[in-house]
Design an enzyme around this catalytic site. Structure first.
Site: not given
Ligand SMILES: CC(=O)[C@@H](O)[C@H](O)COP(=O)(O)O
Ligand SMILES: NCC(=O)COP(=O)(O)O
Length: 272
Positions: A11, A14, A47, A49, A53, A74, A105, A155, A196
């Site tokens: 993901n 960030h 994701h 949003r 953000r 997402e 989330t 998931e 997550h």
């Molecule tokens: C759905 C999920 O678990 C991730 O996408 C997580 O939300 C990371 O993105 P955020 O930092 O915006 O919450």
């Molecule tokens: N669905 C979870 C994800 O994409 C990553 O979450 P995180 O490792 O940033 O908490």
């Protein structure tokens, strides 16, 4: 036969968070995605949003053009997001709950409560050629509803496990919930992903859960990449995932052998 190794979806939200903090063009999450793929990411998760953000629609559109692996988008179940997914057609769409004011989330999607809306979203996304997954808590009612809604994949939200104090009663109880949920979902024919809050110290236990297909991890990898670079951060995570999966398989084999020993003892098959 050895099951396929667990996949890692990286993901990159960030990276975009850092860009948005200054309104600059850098660091570009699209560039990060390509580096992550080179480092061995099996897929890229973003994701988008509603409050924008971090990830922007431009990122999603560009990723759809340049990724060599696959995008896991997402998104919340809204008309705006569904229309974008129908336009971009990512390989995977993961439907998640979203609150404007949340830090990240909180909790899984309520498939039971929002069944009609979610089932219709699943139908639209599948018609657009996307594999649909539902981001849910490890709860059998939610799993059964996901199946009925027509999602081939779930998931499991690992946030509660990740937040519990390691070794505490809460962590053990949450791990048992995740394990029972994974078994329930796999036996119902669902593909089971998880994610997550996973990081370098808790990922092995999650990779040891039965039947997990993919882990989606962002925050910990991007944070570690600041110090060791994205490639090493990803490869370190992959090694831990493989180690966790191997440990889980060994434990399952051990349990199976014990079961057989017990059966033999009780049936008296080996007594003369
Ligand atoms: C759905 C999920 O678990 C991730 O996408 C997580 O939300 C990371 O993105 P955020 O930092 O915006 O919450
Ligand atoms: N669905 C979870 C994800 O994409 C990553 O979450 P995180 O490792 O940033 O908490």
């Amino acid at each position: 036969m050895h099951p396929p190794r667990i996949l890692l979806g990286v993901n990159i939200d960030h990276i975009a968070t850092l860009r948005q903090a200054r309104g600059t063009r850098y660091p570009d999450p699209v560039q990060a995605a390509l580096l992550a793929e080179e480092a061995g990411a099996d897929g890229i998760t973003v994701h988008l949003r509603e409050d924008r953000r971090h990830i922007q629609p431009r990122d999603v559109r560009l990723l759809a053009e340049v990724l060599n692996t696959r995008m896991n988008l997402e998104m919340a179940v809204t008309e705006e997001m569904l229309a974008l997914a129908e336009e971009v057609r990512p390989a995977h769409v993961c439907l998640v709950p979203e609150k404007r004011e949340e830090l990240t989330t909180e909790g899984g999607l309520d498939v039971v409560g929002g069944f009609d809306l979610i089932a219709s979203a699943c139908q639209r996304l599948r018609a657009a050629g996307c594999d649909v997954s539902l981001f849910i808590d490890p709860d059998s009612a939610q799993i059964d509803a996901a199946l009925r809604a027509g999602a081939p994949t779930i998931e499991l939200h690992t946030g509660a496990y990740a937040e519990a104090k390691p070794g505490s009663e809460a962590a053990i109880a949450e791990y048992e919930r995740l394990s029972a949920a994974a078994i329930h979902a796999v036996s119902a024919g669902l593909v089971v992903n998880a994610g997550h809050g996973l990081h370098y110290h808790n990922v092995e236990a999650i990779a040891a859960l039965p039947g997990v297909n993919e882990l989606n991890i962002g925050h910990a990898i991007i944070a570690r990449a600041l110090f060791v670079g994205l490639k090493d951060a990803i490869q370190e995570m992959k090694r831990l995932i493989i180690a966790g999966q191997e440990a889980g398989l060994m434990a399952a084999l051990d349990a199976h052998e014990h079961e057989h020993e017990d059966e033999h003892t009780h049936s008296g098959c080996c007594s003369h």
